[in-house]
Design an enzyme around this catalytic site. Sequence first.
Site: not given
Ligand code: NAD
Length: 327
Positions: A38, A113, A115
């Site tokens: 992030d 809600e 996450k």
């Molecule tokens: P995100 O995790 O910031 O948010 C979107 C996701 O949240 C949705 O697709 C859904 O799956 C989830 N979600 C959970 N509860 C929800 C709810 N109540 N309502 C709606 N959605 C809900 O975005 P992203 O695009 O999935 O991923 C990015 C995040 O993933 C990054 O911020 C990071 O934290 C993680 N990531 C980590 C790495 C790593 O190498 N550690 C790599 C890529 C991504």
Amino acid sequence: MSEQHDLDRLNELVALLNQYAHEYYTLDQPSVTDSEYDALYQELVHLEATYPEAISPESPTQRVGDTTDSAFEKVTHTTPMLSLSNGFNKEDIERFTQNVEKELGHDVDYVCELKIDGLSVSITYEDGKYVRAATRGTGEIGENITKNVKTIDSVPKQLDEPLDIEVRGEIFMPKASFARLNAVREEAGQPPFANPRNAAAGSIRQLNPKVTAQRQLDVFLYSGVFGDDIPIHSQADLFRKFPEYHFKVNPLFEVCHNSDEIWNYIERMSEQRHDLDYEIDGIVIKVSDFTNQQALGRTVKAPKWAIAYKFPAEEVETTIHDIEWTV
Ligand code: NAD
């Protein structure tokens, strides 16, 4: 710093974050923590804001997830499965509500809600029958995980009514199942999973559904794609109505009316999160009414009617650099 230095860093971040996304989404083997990811992502966002002409379609700010080059059959989503914009403090939440209310020209109800820290799933019912499940994938194209999701007890296989509906939510591994799984793996001399999110992703993206069935996964559903025959017109309606169809929702949602109420919810849930029997990594705030959602629209990768507040990194964060992986 020179412009050339900034542009080199920008390109370096695009390549690095794409590599991390591939490890995280496709291989289920992240090599950095989410907060490290992030922080680099925010650095890229700031550089792209300064040099908008340098934004490439390959940038992780312009795409959802990772390419789907796995062994799974592909599924094209009828409606894209998007990501969420992120917020990290009260000011970000205030900016979000101000933008929403300015854009719409009036106050709105918000639904707050949890996450859930798992992986998103889309589940399709035709004529009331469970027919298909898919991962989010690139947002446009996901992986077919129909047989694997069918092994999750809380996913209904037959609805009471002959509905055509796609429901979306998060598959997760409860903390207790995660602890049991890792204990068994360690006893068998296998490397442990780093966290419940990766254990859930590794368990669902199995070519053998019998393995998935042993992993005690669960689901919370929080959105859907459906027609006018289904009387759901807002996110608040959805949370009330889904349980009537036996779709499992998280009960800890609340309707809020302004950023102070939203922040109060965030503070309370930040305290309570450690008592939950599943992991959450933030709070999602959504404009409730679907007509208002439609009016607000979306960016290239996220709806403008929602924001995910991310919890700050915990002091004792699992370090994943040294953990070996097998799925
Ligand atoms: P995100 O995790 O910031 O948010 C979107 C996701 O949240 C949705 O697709 C859904 O799956 C989830 N979600 C959970 N509860 C929800 C709810 N109540 N309502 C709606 N959605 C809900 O975005 P992203 O695009 O999935 O991923 C990015 C995040 O993933 C990054 O911020 C990071 O934290 C993680 N990531 C980590 C790495 C790593 O190498 N550690 C790599 C890529 C991504």
